[in-house]
Motif scaffolding. Structure first.
Motif, PDB file in Angstrom:
ATOM      1  N   ASN A 163      38.936  56.169 -55.757  1.00  0.00           N
ATOM      2  CA  ASN A 163      39.030  55.919 -57.194  1.00  0.00           C
ATOM      3  C   ASN A 163      40.463  55.657 -57.636  1.00  0.00           C
ATOM      4  O   ASN A 163      40.708  54.827 -58.512  1.00  0.00           O
ATOM      5  N   SER A 164      41.411  56.341 -57.028  1.00  0.00           N
ATOM      6  CA  SER A 164      42.819  56.124 -57.361  1.00  0.00           C
ATOM      7  C   SER A 164      43.242  54.709 -56.969  1.00  0.00           C
ATOM      8  O   SER A 164      43.916  54.018 -57.743  1.00  0.00           O
ATOM      9  N   LEU A 221      45.525  65.268 -47.509  1.00  0.00           N
ATOM     10  CA  LEU A 221      45.832  63.876 -47.809  1.00  0.00           C
ATOM     11  C   LEU A 221      46.868  63.399 -46.801  1.00  0.00           C
ATOM     12  O   LEU A 221      47.895  64.049 -46.597  1.00  0.00           O
ATOM     13  N   LEU A 222      46.607  62.288 -46.160  1.00  0.00           N
ATOM     14  CA  LEU A 222      47.551  61.655 -45.242  1.00  0.00           C
ATOM     15  C   LEU A 222      48.281  60.572 -46.025  1.00  0.00           C
ATOM     16  O   LEU A 222      47.642  59.711 -46.623  1.00  0.00           O
ATOM     17  N   VAL A 223      49.604  60.657 -46.061  1.00  0.00           N
ATOM     18  CA  VAL A 223      50.378  59.672 -46.808  1.00  0.00           C
ATOM     19  C   VAL A 223      51.368  58.983 -45.889  1.00  0.00           C
ATOM     20  O   VAL A 223      51.873  59.571 -44.934  1.00  0.00           O
ATOM     21  N   ARG A 224      51.637  57.719 -46.204  1.00  0.00           N
ATOM     22  CA  ARG A 224      52.651  56.942 -45.480  1.00  0.00           C
ATOM     23  C   ARG A 224      53.734  56.597 -46.479  1.00  0.00           C
ATOM     24  O   ARG A 224      53.499  55.877 -47.453  1.00  0.00           O
ATOM     25  N   ALA A 236      47.800  70.845 -53.367  1.00  0.00           N
ATOM     26  CA  ALA A 236      48.893  70.055 -53.950  1.00  0.00           C
ATOM     27  C   ALA A 236      48.397  68.778 -54.616  1.00  0.00           C
ATOM     28  O   ALA A 236      49.129  68.177 -55.392  1.00  0.00           O
ATOM     29  N   VAL A 237      47.178  68.368 -54.317  1.00  0.00           N
ATOM     30  CA  VAL A 237      46.612  67.161 -54.926  1.00  0.00           C
ATOM     31  C   VAL A 237      45.306  67.484 -55.649  1.00  0.00           C
ATOM     32  O   VAL A 237      44.445  66.638 -55.826  1.00  0.00           O
ATOM     33  N   ASP A 238      45.187  68.738 -56.078  1.00  0.00           N
ATOM     34  CA  ASP A 238      43.996  69.189 -56.782  1.00  0.00           C
ATOM     35  C   ASP A 238      43.825  68.483 -58.124  1.00  0.00           C
ATOM     36  O   ASP A 238      42.715  68.196 -58.548  1.00  0.00           O
ATOM     37  N   MET A 239      44.930  68.201 -58.781  1.00  0.00           N
ATOM     38  CA  MET A 239      44.898  67.503 -60.068  1.00  0.00           C
ATOM     39  C   MET A 239      44.994  66.000 -59.810  1.00  0.00           C
ATOM     40  O   MET A 239      45.753  65.556 -58.949  1.00  0.00           O
ATOM     41  N   ASP A 240      44.236  65.223 -60.597  1.00  0.00           N
ATOM     42  CA  ASP A 240      44.227  63.773 -60.402  1.00  0.00           C
ATOM     43  C   ASP A 240      45.616  63.161 -60.528  1.00  0.00           C
ATOM     44  O   ASP A 240      45.967  62.258 -59.770  1.00  0.00           O
ATOM     45  N   LEU A 274      47.452  63.611 -57.239  1.00  0.00           N
ATOM     46  CA  LEU A 274      46.939  62.686 -56.237  1.00  0.00           C
ATOM     47  C   LEU A 274      47.419  61.267 -56.520  1.00  0.00           C
ATOM     48  O   LEU A 274      47.907  60.575 -55.625  1.00  0.00           O
ATOM     49  N   ASP A 275      47.323  60.850 -57.774  1.00  0.00           N
ATOM     50  CA  ASP A 275      47.754  59.494 -58.147  1.00  0.00           C
ATOM     51  C   ASP A 275      49.234  59.267 -57.852  1.00  0.00           C
ATOM     52  O   ASP A 275      49.633  58.177 -57.445  1.00  0.00           O
ATOM     53  N   LYS A 276      50.043  60.304 -58.032  1.00  0.00           N
ATOM     54  CA  LYS A 276      51.479  60.185 -57.760  1.00  0.00           C
ATOM     55  C   LYS A 276      51.713  59.885 -56.272  1.00  0.00           C
ATOM     56  O   LYS A 276      52.514  59.021 -55.927  1.00  0.00           O
ATOM     57  N   TRP A 277      50.988  60.584 -55.392  1.00  0.00           N
ATOM     58  CA  TRP A 277      51.133  60.341 -53.959  1.00  0.00           C
ATOM     59  C   TRP A 277      50.603  58.962 -53.584  1.00  0.00           C
ATOM     60  O   TRP A 277      51.216  58.247 -52.790  1.00  0.00           O
ATOM     61  N   VAL A 278      49.466  58.580 -54.146  1.00  0.00           N
ATOM     62  CA  VAL A 278      48.907  57.255 -53.843  1.00  0.00           C
ATOM     63  C   VAL A 278      49.886  56.170 -54.275  1.00  0.00           C
ATOM     64  O   VAL A 278      50.128  55.207 -53.543  1.00  0.00           O
ATOM     65  N   LYS A 279      50.494  56.325 -55.438  1.00  0.00           N
ATOM     66  CA  LYS A 279      51.468  55.329 -55.915  1.00  0.00           C
ATOM     67  C   LYS A 279      52.674  55.245 -54.985  1.00  0.00           C
ATOM     68  O   LYS A 279      53.187  54.157 -54.722  1.00  0.00           O
ATOM     69  N   ARG A 280      53.142  56.385 -54.477  1.00  0.00           N
ATOM     70  CA  ARG A 280      54.255  56.363 -53.520  1.00  0.00           C
ATOM     71  C   ARG A 280      53.876  55.555 -52.282  1.00  0.00           C
ATOM     72  O   ARG A 280      54.680  54.770 -51.767  1.00  0.00           O
TER      73      ARG A 280
END
Length: 116
Positions: free
Chosen positions: A13-14, A48-51, A86-90, A93-99
């Motif tokens: 969704n993000s 959450l796996l982030v790159r 750490a990504v419980d709040m949308d 999560l959106d902040k990490w996805v944007k990064r």
């Protein structure tokens, strides 16, 4: 290891909210989201796996909610796992996805295997 369907739906969704085209692939017990044929973000277990840019990882590792992705004893630069709390709040999560999306155009593609 199974991955969290709940977190997967939230990541999906993000990405859609950012109007980004993506492809999903199951890899090594992780559901990975590829943007422009490059691994961008994913879900591994409940994490959450982030790159992100490798030069930024130390800054984020100071936070106890982050750890390096460790593939059989070898850490992978620029890949972090973020715990579920750490990504419980949308908005978190959106902040990490944007990064991840900001880094994606600069990220290197994995080498494609040539078929014979």
């Amino acid at each position: 290891m199974a991955y969290s369907e709940y977190l997967t739906d939230r990541v999906r969704n993000s990405l859609k909210g950012n109007k980004i085209g993506f492809e999903e692939k199951k890899m090594f017990g992780t559901l990975s989201f590829f943007v422009d044929e490059k691994l961008c973000v994913g879900v591994s277990g409940e994490e959450l796996l982030v790159r992100i840019p490798p030069e930024d990882q130390d800054k984020y590792l100071q936070n106890e909610d982050c750890r390096l992705l460790d593939d059989s004893g070898k850490s992978m630069k620029g890949f972090l796992l973020i715990n579920a709390e750490a990504v419980d709040m949308d908005e978190d999560l959106d902040k990490w996805v944007k990064r991840c999306l900001e880094f994606n155009p600069k990220a290197k593609s994995s080498k494609k295997k040539r078929s014979m």
